[in-house]
Design a protein around this motif. Structure first.
Motif, PDB file in Angstrom:
ATOM      1  N   ALA A  71       0.811  -1.225   0.000  1.00 53.70           N
ATOM      2  CA  ALA A  71       0.000   0.000   0.000  1.00 53.70           C
ATOM      3  C   ALA A  71       0.843   1.273   0.000  1.00 53.70           C
ATOM      4  N   THR A  72       2.010   1.224   0.665  1.00 53.23           N
ATOM      5  CA  THR A  72       2.794   2.446   0.841  1.00 53.23           C
ATOM      6  C   THR A  72       4.136   2.433   0.124  1.00 53.23           C
ATOM      7  N   GLY A  73       4.641   1.246  -0.163  1.00 60.30           N
ATOM      8  CA  GLY A  73       5.972   1.123  -0.743  1.00 60.30           C
ATOM      9  C   GLY A  73       7.080   1.321   0.279  1.00 60.30           C
ATOM     10  N   GLU A  74       6.740   1.463   1.533  1.00 60.33           N
ATOM     11  CA  GLU A  74       7.727   1.694   2.587  1.00 60.33           C
ATOM     12  C   GLU A  74       8.273   0.366   3.106  1.00 60.33           C
ATOM     13  N   GLU A  75       9.306  -0.117   2.448  1.00 62.20           N
ATOM     14  CA  GLU A  75       9.863  -1.429   2.793  1.00 62.20           C
ATOM     15  C   GLU A  75      10.482  -1.464   4.185  1.00 62.20           C
ATOM     16  N   ASP A  76      11.079  -0.346   4.631  1.00 59.69           N
ATOM     17  CA  ASP A  76      11.708  -0.342   5.950  1.00 59.69           C
ATOM     18  C   ASP A  76      10.675  -0.522   7.065  1.00 59.69           C
ATOM     19  N   VAL A  77       9.536   0.121   6.942  1.00 62.37           N
ATOM     20  CA  VAL A  77       8.486  -0.022   7.953  1.00 62.37           C
ATOM     21  C   VAL A  77       7.890  -1.439   7.885  1.00 62.37           C
ATOM     22  N   ALA A  78       7.698  -1.947   6.678  1.00 61.10           N
ATOM     23  CA  ALA A  78       7.171  -3.308   6.517  1.00 61.10           C
ATOM     24  C   ALA A  78       8.125  -4.323   7.135  1.00 61.10           C
ATOM     25  N   GLN A  79       9.421  -4.124   6.962  1.00 56.61           N
ATOM     26  CA  GLN A  79      10.425  -5.016   7.562  1.00 56.61           C
ATOM     27  C   GLN A  79      10.345  -4.960   9.082  1.00 56.61           C
ATOM     28  N   TRP A  80      10.185  -3.747   9.619  1.00 55.42           N
ATOM     29  CA  TRP A  80      10.048  -3.594  11.064  1.00 55.42           C
ATOM     30  C   TRP A  80       8.806  -4.336  11.564  1.00 55.42           C
ATOM     31  N   MET A  81       7.705  -4.260  10.809  1.00 57.53           N
ATOM     32  CA  MET A  81       6.478  -4.953  11.207  1.00 57.53           C
ATOM     33  C   MET A  81       6.701  -6.464  11.228  1.00 57.53           C
ATOM     34  N   GLU A  82       7.463  -6.971  10.281  1.00 51.44           N
ATOM     35  CA  GLU A  82       7.779  -8.405  10.267  1.00 51.44           C
ATOM     36  C   GLU A  82       8.631  -8.768  11.489  1.00 51.44           C
ATOM     37  N   GLU A  83       9.551  -7.885  11.861  1.00 52.24           N
ATOM     38  CA  GLU A  83      10.357  -8.126  13.065  1.00 52.24           C
ATOM     39  C   GLU A  83       9.479  -8.157  14.307  1.00 52.24           C
TER      40      GLU A  83
END
Length: 107
Positions: free
Chosen positions: A83-95
């Motif tokens: 939805a946002t293209g923000e891979e760093d935030v998505a990675q943090w969510m996976e962590e």
């Protein structure tokens, strides 16, 4: 314009606790498939808030509920990235999801 439907049927006991949950999604080939839990979220644009329905049956084991929540957390990260293209935030969510798995003793 084309319409489709996804439906969820809930059978309740005398105390209004879900005993059986089935869902249907004609386009997906799902017809009265049983499930032990469901979580539905919708966005209310007027109030700018997420509205939710969380249901699970009496038969949903706690260990499976933990796995269900873990998988939802992982999928939220994936949805956020798309939805946002923000891979760093998505990675943090996976962590965060992996930390949940460790703390809830499912991994």
């Amino acid at each position: 314009m084309r319409k489709t439907q996804i439906t969820i049927d809930v059978e309740l006991d005398e105390n209004h606790v879900p005993e059986n949950i089935t869902w249907n999604a004609e386009d997906g080939g799902i017809d009265k498939q049983e499930t032990k839990a469901t979580m539905i979220s919708v966005w209310d644009d007027k109030t700018k808030e997420a509205l939710r329905i969380d249901l699970w049956t009496k038969e949903m084991p706690v260990d499976q509920m933990k796995m269900f929540i873990h998988q939802i957390l992982i999928s939220l990260g994936s949805t956020y990235q798309r939805a946002t293209g923000e891979e760093d935030v998505a990675q943090w969510m996976e962590e965060v999801a992996e930390e949940f798995a460790t703390k809830s003793a499912i991994k």
